[in-house]
Design a protein around this motif. Sequence first.
Motif, PDB file in Angstrom:
ATOM      1  N   GLY A 519     -11.217   7.012  15.563  1.00 27.17           N
ATOM      2  CA  GLY A 519     -11.251   6.391  15.673  1.00 27.17           C
ATOM      3  C   GLY A 519     -10.983   6.123  13.902  1.00 27.17           C
ATOM      4  N   ASN A 520     -10.020   5.005  13.205  1.00 28.29           N
ATOM      5  CA  ASN A 520      -9.715   4.419  11.909  1.00 28.29           C
ATOM      6  C   ASN A 520      -8.760   4.306  11.666  1.00 28.29           C
ATOM      7  OD1 ASN A 520      -9.906   6.399   9.843  1.00 28.29           O
ATOM      8  ND2 ASN A 520      -7.869   7.802   9.710  1.00 28.29           N
ATOM      9  N   GLU A 521      -8.766   2.972  12.152  1.00 27.64           N
ATOM     10  CA  GLU A 521      -8.638   2.134  11.879  1.00 27.64           C
ATOM     11  C   GLU A 521      -8.283   1.091  10.921  1.00 27.64           C
ATOM     12  OE1 GLU A 521     -11.135   0.736  15.367  1.00 27.64           O
ATOM     13  OE2 GLU A 521     -10.028   2.328  14.636  1.00 27.64           O
ATOM     14  N   CYS A 522      -9.149   1.222  10.197  1.00 26.55           N
ATOM     15  CA  CYS A 522     -10.262   0.727   8.781  1.00 26.55           C
ATOM     16  C   CYS A 522     -10.404   1.307   8.118  1.00 26.55           C
ATOM     17  CB  CYS A 522     -11.771  -0.025   9.210  1.00 26.55           C
ATOM     18  SG  CYS A 522     -11.219  -1.879   9.726  1.00 26.55           S
ATOM     19  N   TYR A 523      -9.553   2.996   7.635  1.00 22.96           N
ATOM     20  CA  TYR A 523     -10.020   4.163   7.161  1.00 22.96           C
ATOM     21  C   TYR A 523     -11.116   4.659   7.333  1.00 22.96           C
ATOM     22  CZ  TYR A 523      -5.744   2.427   5.397  1.00 22.96           C
ATOM     23  OH  TYR A 523      -4.017   2.191   5.152  1.00 22.96           O
ATOM     24  N   GLN A 524     -12.371   4.298   7.927  1.00 21.00           N
ATOM     25  CA  GLN A 524     -13.742   4.493   8.738  1.00 21.00           C
ATOM     26  C   GLN A 524     -13.600   6.283   8.401  1.00 21.00           C
ATOM     27  OE1 GLN A 524     -12.226   2.837  10.158  1.00 21.00           O
ATOM     28  NE2 GLN A 524     -13.157   3.383  12.776  1.00 21.00           N
ATOM     29  N   LEU A 525     -12.981   7.388   8.837  1.00 22.17           N
ATOM     30  CA  LEU A 525     -12.678   8.400   8.457  1.00 22.17           C
ATOM     31  C   LEU A 525     -12.341   8.797   7.029  1.00 22.17           C
ATOM     32  CD1 LEU A 525     -10.869   9.784  11.585  1.00 22.17           C
ATOM     33  CD2 LEU A 525     -12.824   8.990  11.030  1.00 22.17           C
ATOM     34  N   GLY A 526     -12.436   8.262   6.168  1.00 19.29           N
ATOM     35  CA  GLY A 526     -12.535   8.504   4.776  1.00 19.29           C
ATOM     36  C   GLY A 526     -11.434   9.659   4.782  1.00 19.29           C
ATOM     37  N   THR A 527     -10.443   9.658   5.145  1.00 19.83           N
ATOM     38  CA  THR A 527      -9.281  10.538   4.930  1.00 19.83           C
ATOM     39  C   THR A 527      -8.399   9.915   3.771  1.00 19.83           C
ATOM     40  OG1 THR A 527      -8.379   9.820   6.722  1.00 19.83           O
ATOM     41  CG2 THR A 527      -9.487  11.970   7.500  1.00 19.83           C
ATOM     42  N   GLY A 528      -8.117   8.820   3.371  1.00 20.11           N
ATOM     43  CA  GLY A 528      -7.233   7.556   2.721  1.00 20.11           C
ATOM     44  C   GLY A 528      -5.996   7.465   3.314  1.00 20.11           C
ATOM     45  N   LYS A 529      -5.996   7.879   4.672  1.00 20.86           N
ATOM     46  CA  LYS A 529      -4.376   7.740   5.490  1.00 20.86           C
ATOM     47  C   LYS A 529      -5.476   6.988   7.006  1.00 20.86           C
ATOM     48  CE  LYS A 529      -2.541  11.902   4.888  1.00 20.86           C
ATOM     49  NZ  LYS A 529      -1.886  12.872   5.743  1.00 20.86           N
ATOM     50  N   ARG A 530      -4.527   6.263   7.720  1.00 16.50           N
ATOM     51  CA  ARG A 530      -5.066   5.553   8.883  1.00 16.50           C
ATOM     52  C   ARG A 530      -5.095   6.011  10.332  1.00 16.50           C
ATOM     53  NH1 ARG A 530      -4.022  -1.169   7.549  1.00 16.50           N
ATOM     54  NH2 ARG A 530      -6.271  -1.881   8.185  1.00 16.50           N
ATOM     55  N   ASN A 531      -4.864   7.124  10.877  1.00 18.26           N
ATOM     56  CA  ASN A 531      -4.267   7.981  11.889  1.00 18.26           C
ATOM     57  C   ASN A 531      -5.482   8.351  12.778  1.00 18.26           C
ATOM     58  OD1 ASN A 531      -4.379   9.617   9.189  1.00 18.26           O
ATOM     59  ND2 ASN A 531      -3.990  11.101  10.877  1.00 18.26           N
ATOM     60  N   ASN A 532      -5.696   7.868  13.670  1.00 19.35           N
ATOM     61  CA  ASN A 532      -6.954   8.834  14.697  1.00 19.35           C
ATOM     62  C   ASN A 532      -6.942  10.079  14.313  1.00 19.35           C
ATOM     63  OD1 ASN A 532      -7.512   5.958  14.976  1.00 19.35           O
ATOM     64  ND2 ASN A 532      -6.962   5.740  17.347  1.00 19.35           N
ATOM     65  N   VAL A 533      -7.472  10.492  14.582  1.00 25.60           N
ATOM     66  CA  VAL A 533      -7.823  12.135  14.894  1.00 25.60           C
ATOM     67  C   VAL A 533      -9.122  12.061  15.957  1.00 25.60           C
ATOM     68  CG1 VAL A 533      -8.800  14.058  13.713  1.00 25.60           C
ATOM     69  CG2 VAL A 533      -7.839  12.266  11.968  1.00 25.60           C
ATOM     70  N   ASN A 534      -8.001  13.144  16.908  1.00 26.59           N
ATOM     71  CA  ASN A 534      -9.343  13.962  18.141  1.00 26.59           C
ATOM     72  C   ASN A 534      -9.710  15.205  17.983  1.00 26.59           C
ATOM     73  OD1 ASN A 534      -7.504  15.483  18.057  1.00 26.59           O
ATOM     74  ND2 ASN A 534      -5.870  14.287  20.395  1.00 26.59           N
ATOM     75  N   VAL A 535     -10.216  15.026  16.749  1.00 24.49           N
ATOM     76  CA  VAL A 535     -10.413  16.997  16.410  1.00 24.49           C
ATOM     77  C   VAL A 535     -11.403  16.644  15.379  1.00 24.49           C
ATOM     78  CG1 VAL A 535      -9.223  19.074  17.881  1.00 24.49           C
ATOM     79  CG2 VAL A 535      -8.733  18.003  15.458  1.00 24.49           C
ATOM     80  N   PRO A 536     -12.818  17.345  15.266  1.00 26.06           N
ATOM     81  CA  PRO A 536     -12.830  17.012  13.816  1.00 26.06           C
ATOM     82  C   PRO A 536     -12.759  18.179  12.917  1.00 26.06           C
ATOM     83  CG  PRO A 536     -14.857  17.869  15.624  1.00 26.06           C
ATOM     84  CD  PRO A 536     -13.279  18.032  16.320  1.00 26.06           C
ATOM     85  N   VAL A 537     -12.720  17.295  11.646  1.00 23.93           N
ATOM     86  CA  VAL A 537     -11.937  16.834  10.192  1.00 23.93           C
ATOM     87  C   VAL A 537     -12.559  17.379   9.179  1.00 23.93           C
ATOM     88  CG1 VAL A 537      -9.244  16.691  10.967  1.00 23.93           C
ATOM     89  CG2 VAL A 537     -11.110  14.725  10.338  1.00 23.93           C
ATOM     90  N   TYR A 538     -12.248  17.987   7.801  1.00 27.24           N
ATOM     91  CA  TYR A 538     -13.255  17.391   7.150  1.00 27.24           C
ATOM     92  C   TYR A 538     -12.290  17.058   6.138  1.00 27.24           C
ATOM     93  CZ  TYR A 538     -15.312  22.238   7.906  1.00 27.24           C
ATOM     94  OH  TYR A 538     -16.167  23.520   7.961  1.00 27.24           O
ATOM     95  N   ILE A 539     -13.288  15.954   5.206  1.00 30.50           N
ATOM     96  CA  ILE A 539     -12.484  15.442   4.452  1.00 30.50           C
ATOM     97  C   ILE A 539     -12.933  16.072   2.941  1.00 30.50           C
ATOM     98  CG2 ILE A 539     -12.893  13.562   5.660  1.00 30.50           C
ATOM     99  CD1 ILE A 539     -14.928  12.381   4.448  1.00 30.50           C
ATOM    100  N   GLY A 540     -12.579  14.936   2.100  1.00 23.62           N
ATOM    101  CA  GLY A 540     -11.920  15.320   0.619  1.00 23.62           C
ATOM    102  C   GLY A 540     -13.767  14.967  -0.420  1.00 23.62           C
ATOM    103  N   ALA A 541     -14.193  15.764  -1.182  1.00 29.66           N
ATOM    104  CA  ALA A 541     -15.242  15.573  -1.600  1.00 29.66           C
ATOM    105  C   ALA A 541     -16.198  13.809  -1.815  1.00 29.66           C
ATOM    106  CB  ALA A 541     -15.657  16.618  -3.663  1.00 29.66           C
ATOM    107  N   LEU A 542     -16.856  13.544  -2.531  1.00 26.70           N
ATOM    108  CA  LEU A 542     -17.056  11.906  -2.721  1.00 26.70           C
ATOM    109  C   LEU A 542     -16.577  11.606  -3.877  1.00 26.70           C
ATOM    110  CD1 LEU A 542     -20.610  11.449  -1.933  1.00 26.70           C
ATOM    111  CD2 LEU A 542     -19.192  11.520  -0.146  1.00 26.70           C
ATOM    112  N   ASP A 543     -15.879  10.648  -4.039  1.00 29.63           N
ATOM    113  CA  ASP A 543     -15.460  10.141  -4.675  1.00 29.63           C
ATOM    114  C   ASP A 543     -15.970   9.997  -6.402  1.00 29.63           C
ATOM    115  OD1 ASP A 543     -13.285   7.067  -5.046  1.00 29.63           O
ATOM    116  OD2 ASP A 543     -12.589   8.491  -6.662  1.00 29.63           O
TER     117      ASP A 543
END
Length: 600
Positions: A519-543
């Motif tokens: 779930g990514n309803e509150c941007y908790q995945l850190g992708t900068g987007k709000r869509n849910n993701v059903n497979v593991p993905v990488y995110i960008g480096a820490l700010d």
Amino acid sequence: MASPAMYRTALRRTARTATPSQWIRYASSGGEPQPRRPLRILPLMAGAVLVGAGVGGFWAYKTYPQLSKQKYHDQIPTQAVKAEILLEKPRKKSKSKEDANELISPQHVQVKHSHEHPGVYAWGSNVGKVAAPDSKEANIKTPRRIPYFDGQILRDLKLERDFGVAVNEKGDLVQWGVGFNRDAPTPEVTLRGKDLAKVAVSRDRVIALSSNGQVYSIPVAKADQAFAENTPNSQTSWSIWSGTPLHTQHYRTLKPANLGWNEQVVDIKSGLEHCLMLTSNGRVFSAASSTEEFPSRGQLGVPGLTWANRPAGPYDQPHEVGGLRGFQVKEIATGDYHSLVLDNEGRIFSFGDNTVGQLGFKPDLTTTHIDTPSLLPVNQLYAGTNLVPKVTYIAAGGLNSFFTVDATKTQSPSGSEVMPASELGKVVVETWACGSGIHGELGTGKWLHVSSAPSKVKALSDLYEYDEASNTLSPIRVKEIVVGSTHVCAVLDTVHDSSTGSSGKEDPQFGNDVLFWGGNECYQLGTGKRNNVNVPVYIGALDGDSVVAERLDSELGRNRLQIAPRARVNLLEREGKARQVEVEQRVECGRLISAVYSAV
């Protein structure tokens, strides 16, 4: 007859103004100026032109040395000119080993920065002032540092949507968020001197474990803590059900009964209403961990236990999970309303709520929960194969459970398929998930409400990398799985981990890869987007720091998030002094919020 001086003057004038045709006329006439007239080139005059050109060339051959010599004498300075000294420009220095490492590996910059600037990054829901206590934003879209923890390394960290809890390096408890103090949600130390090592959180209480095995239950709200401190008696702990506040301290002590000699609690986990405690002898105890609801979905692992028939004494007294006696338990895990246990033989036992299949069994509408530890038949997942499975790790959270398996290749029992000798004994590492997948939290690429059986997470299974130390392909294992309420994070254990000793101190440093999904309803995945993701993905480096942002590559493929493995570093203190400390980065997934923090 013209003098030589007249010839030189005419030559200079002609050189400046004459056209090619005038040069020919001048040379052919022996140097006498001629009237200007059109030049008619006829076939009969071609020979004359060539003869004239030859005569002019001979004259120039005889005259040029004299002219050059005269010009040279005219240009000789009267005084000697001082020579100008030209200093050699400084040569470009060769890049140091460290500079080369930073160019080769953007991940090296991440790891180095995390060692030099410890702290906490958080993102996701901020309605409870947890991800960014000083911000009015409802959601934090990308990782952001919490200024209070700059320069600090923590022993543990747990986050919920409305409150956050941390144990600092001294072992003191730190709390913040509107669930802790609505008027002042900034971080504050609330319990000192207990040498805390770990924390777990329930709906409204914090379960803390000290280094000597003591377990404490502390109210989340500061107002409840103040109320408990002002009560008159000190015999027993306070309970909202008894209506009798009887303790002068703002915490309760949870102590399992009948512990053996030198036996103590070494690990704790908590759901919304219950907690599990693991002892050094491999025994498991469970207890209520909330003042709002008593566990009633079998998650305590005690058959038939309810609020009505509980034993005399405090409502949150620990109970030994009798169904696990005789098993040497090494790991425990809890979801919102269910529990997992792993013994040293690689067997999983699950109990509690199973409405969406989070226990690994097919849900039964007539029996929504299981209150006795039940063995999960992992062998059935490998039926018909030449693989022998052994569970090596468990994790749980929300309505989900995860476990990893080491499956060893053997000869087929039926003998129908002969395994090459080179393949015998090889290990295949796989990750399995069960429970709800409506937000994609199973990581299988599907959206499922209910799991009828565990499903393989292919993105985290059958992974290999080349190990330069052993010159072989080694399986990539999952180091840790952190499960939030609707999203999940996996940390991979690669051979680049400095703890393996495969990388020298001067070699580029690589961290552990981190993947998010769910779930990514509150941007908790850190992708900068709000869509849910059903497979593991990488995110960008820490700010992080702007200097680091400039030095890191902007492409996500190269600049993916990697957390720093455990290493001994020189930590610069505020007084300017440096001290050596072992530090690493860890990931936390809570209820609609995520974090990465520096841990001792």
